[in-house]
Design a protein around this motif. Structure first.
Motif, PDB file in Angstrom:
ATOM      1  N   LYS A  89      56.018  38.322  55.487  1.00 14.86           N
ATOM      2  CA  LYS A  89      57.086  39.039  54.782  1.00 14.86           C
ATOM      3  C   LYS A  89      58.055  39.718  55.743  1.00 14.86           C
ATOM      4  O   LYS A  89      59.087  40.226  55.326  1.00 14.86           O
ATOM      5  CB  LYS A  89      56.480  40.089  53.836  1.00 14.86           C
ATOM      6  CG  LYS A  89      55.832  39.501  52.586  1.00 14.86           C
ATOM      7  CD  LYS A  89      56.871  38.917  51.644  1.00 14.86           C
ATOM      8  CE  LYS A  89      56.277  38.493  50.310  1.00 14.86           C
ATOM      9  NZ  LYS A  89      55.425  37.302  50.402  1.00 14.86           N
ATOM     10  N   GLY A  90      57.716  39.766  57.043  1.00 16.48           N
ATOM     11  CA  GLY A  90      58.656  40.330  58.007  1.00 16.48           C
ATOM     12  C   GLY A  90      58.156  41.478  58.847  1.00 16.48           C
ATOM     13  O   GLY A  90      58.832  41.904  59.777  1.00 16.48           O
ATOM     14  N   PHE A  91      56.985  42.036  58.503  1.00 21.81           N
ATOM     15  CA  PHE A  91      56.432  43.088  59.367  1.00 21.81           C
ATOM     16  C   PHE A  91      56.176  42.515  60.760  1.00 21.81           C
ATOM     17  O   PHE A  91      55.784  41.358  60.910  1.00 21.81           O
ATOM     18  CB  PHE A  91      55.114  43.629  58.798  1.00 21.81           C
ATOM     19  CG  PHE A  91      55.281  44.687  57.744  1.00 21.81           C
ATOM     20  CD1 PHE A  91      55.447  46.016  58.086  1.00 21.81           C
ATOM     21  CD2 PHE A  91      55.269  44.341  56.397  1.00 21.81           C
ATOM     22  CE1 PHE A  91      55.601  46.998  57.115  1.00 21.81           C
ATOM     23  CE2 PHE A  91      55.416  45.314  55.418  1.00 21.81           C
ATOM     24  CZ  PHE A  91      55.582  46.639  55.779  1.00 21.81           C
ATOM     25  N   ARG A  92      56.394  43.350  61.780  1.00 22.63           N
ATOM     26  CA  ARG A  92      56.126  42.923  63.143  1.00 22.63           C
ATOM     27  C   ARG A  92      55.307  43.950  63.923  1.00 22.63           C
ATOM     28  O   ARG A  92      55.161  43.848  65.130  1.00 22.63           O
ATOM     29  CB  ARG A  92      57.454  42.641  63.884  1.00 22.63           C
ATOM     30  CG  ARG A  92      58.169  41.384  63.370  1.00 22.63           C
ATOM     31  CD  ARG A  92      57.367  40.126  63.619  1.00 22.63           C
ATOM     32  NE  ARG A  92      58.026  38.911  63.151  1.00 22.63           N
ATOM     33  CZ  ARG A  92      57.822  38.362  61.964  1.00 22.63           C
ATOM     34  NH1 ARG A  92      56.987  38.936  61.085  1.00 22.63           N
ATOM     35  NH2 ARG A  92      58.441  37.247  61.622  1.00 22.63           N
ATOM     36  N   HIS A  93      54.771  44.935  63.225  1.00 17.98           N
ATOM     37  CA  HIS A  93      53.866  45.897  63.849  1.00 17.98           C
ATOM     38  C   HIS A  93      52.600  45.973  63.003  1.00 17.98           C
ATOM     39  O   HIS A  93      52.662  46.262  61.801  1.00 17.98           O
ATOM     40  CB  HIS A  93      54.517  47.283  63.941  1.00 17.98           C
ATOM     41  CG  HIS A  93      53.592  48.351  64.450  1.00 17.98           C
ATOM     42  ND1 HIS A  93      53.773  49.694  64.164  1.00 17.98           N
ATOM     43  CD2 HIS A  93      52.480  48.274  65.229  1.00 17.98           C
ATOM     44  CE1 HIS A  93      52.802  50.389  64.738  1.00 17.98           C
ATOM     45  NE2 HIS A  93      52.015  49.555  65.380  1.00 17.98           N
TER      46      HIS A  93
END
Length: 303
Positions: free
Chosen positions: A38-42
Motif C-alpha cells: 500500500k506504500g508504507f516504507r518504514h
C-alpha cells in the motif's frame, strides 16, 4: 502515493511507519506485506514482539526492494523485576545477529534499546555502537529514555543516540523531553499515538481498558475536531504527531485501515485545534500501564 516519495526525517526514516506490536507472527506477515504494497516504507519491529520471523516473511513477500524499506527493530534489554536476565555486551551483539536471521535481512536501518530497564544499559549501548561499526545497523538509538538517561550516555563519553522512540499523543505530550531532543538533534519517534481513543487495544488481553476513565473528557474534543476536519480520529492523532515533528507509527490488520492510515499528508490541523489538542495533556502514559510500569521511570540505578 508511495511513502518513499514523501518527506523523511534526518536519518532517512519515512515519517509514517507501520508497527507490529501485538500481532501474531502470521498477522505480522500478512499485515507487513499489505502495508508495503500500500506504500508504507518504514516497518517497526522488536525482539519483545515475538513476531520478527513473520515480519521478515512479509517484507520478503511484498516484493519491495530492500533498499526502499526502512526497518527498525529493538533489543529487549532484560529486566530483573520480570525475571528476565539482563543482556551483556556479547549477548547484545548476538541478539541482533539472531534478529537479522529471523527478519531475513543483512542489516536493519535503526536498532533501539527498548527501554532503560537494565543496570547494564551502558554496556548494551557500547554494543550498539559496535553493531553500527559492523554494518549490522545503520543507525542506533533508544526508546523510552528520558532526558536523564540520555545524559547518562553522553556523560559516559559515548555516541549520542540518533533517535528516541517514546509514547507521544495529546494526553502524554512530554514537551520538555521533546524540546531537549530537538535541541540535541535526536530524532523523535512516537508510539501509541492512538492511545487516547476508546477502541485502542480494545481486544481482551491487550490492556486498553487500563486508565480508560482518564480519557473520556479528551475523547469528546478529539471526536469534535475530527468531525470538523472530516477525518478519522486515528488520522487526526497521527497528524497531530507529525505536526509536532515526530515520525509516527500506525498498525492494523485490516487492508482498508492500513491504506487510510498512510494518507496523513493531504490535510493539516489548524493552529487553534492543535492548541485544543495540546491542552488535553495529562502527562499520563498508557502503553505500559497494563504491566503496572512506566518504563521511563523504572530504570534501575547503575552500580
Amino acid at each position: 502515493m508511495e511513502l518513499s516519495n514523501l518527506t523523511r526525517n534526518e536519518i532517512g526514516m519515512p515519517l509514517a511507519g507501520f508497527g507490529t506490536y501485538q500481532l501474531s507472527a502470521d498477522q505480522a506477515e500478512t499485515s507487513v506485506e499489505e502495508a508495503l504494497k500500500k506504500g508504507f516504507r518504514h516497518i517497526d519491529s522488536a525482539e519483545g514482539y515475538n513476531n520478527e520471523e513473520g515480519t521478515g516473511r512479509g517484507i520478503k513477500e511484498s516484493g519491495v526492494p530492500r533498499s526502499e524499506i526502512f526497518v527498525t527493530t529493538k533489543l529487549f534489554p532484560g529486566y530483573k523485576s520480570w525475571g528476565a536476565p539482563e543482556k551483556t555486551y556479547e549477548q547484545t551483539i548476538e541478539t541482533l545477529k539472531n534478529q537479522l536471521k529471523l527478519l531475513q535481512l543483512d542489516y536493519v536501518d535503526l536498532y533501539l534499546i527498548h527501554a532503560p530497564l537494565a543496570e547494564l544499559r551502558l554496556e548494551q549501548w557500547r554494543a550498539l555502537m559496535e553493531l553500527k561499526k559492523l554494518g549490522l545497523t545503520r543507525h542506533i538509538g533508544v526508546s523510552n529514555y528520558n532526558e536523564e538517561k540520555i545524559k547518562e550516555i553522553l556523560n559516559a563519553g559515548l555516541a549520542k543516540p540518533e533517535a528516541n522512540q517514546i509514547e507521544f499523543h495529546p494526553m502524554n505530550t512530554q514537551m520538555e523531553l521533546t524540546k531537549y531532543m530537538k535541541e540535541n538533534s535526536i530524532v523523535p519517534i512516537a508510539y501509541s499515538s492512538l492511545a487516547p481513543l476508546s477502541n485502542w487495544r480494545s481486544v481482551e488481553g491487550q490492556g486498553g481498558e487500563v486508565l480508560a476513565d482518564l480519557k473520556k473528557e479528551g475523547q469528546v474534543v478529539i471526536k469534535d475536531i475530527a468531525a470538523k476536519l472530516n477525518v478519522s480520529e486515528a488520522k487526526l492523532l497521527l497528524r497531530w504527531g507529525l505536526q509536532h515533528e515526530y515520525s509516527v507509527l500506525t498498525r492494523s490488520t485490516k487492508a482498508e485501515r492500513i491504506k487510510e492510515n498512510l494518507n496523513l499528508f493531504d490535510f493539516e490541523i489548524p493552529n487553534s485545534d492543535m492548541e485544543l489538542l495540546n491542552k488535553l495533556n495529562k502527562n499520563q502514559p498508557f502503553a505500559w500501564a497494563a504491566n503496572g510500569l512506566n518504563p521511563m521511570e523504572a530504570a534501575p540505578l547503575l552500580k
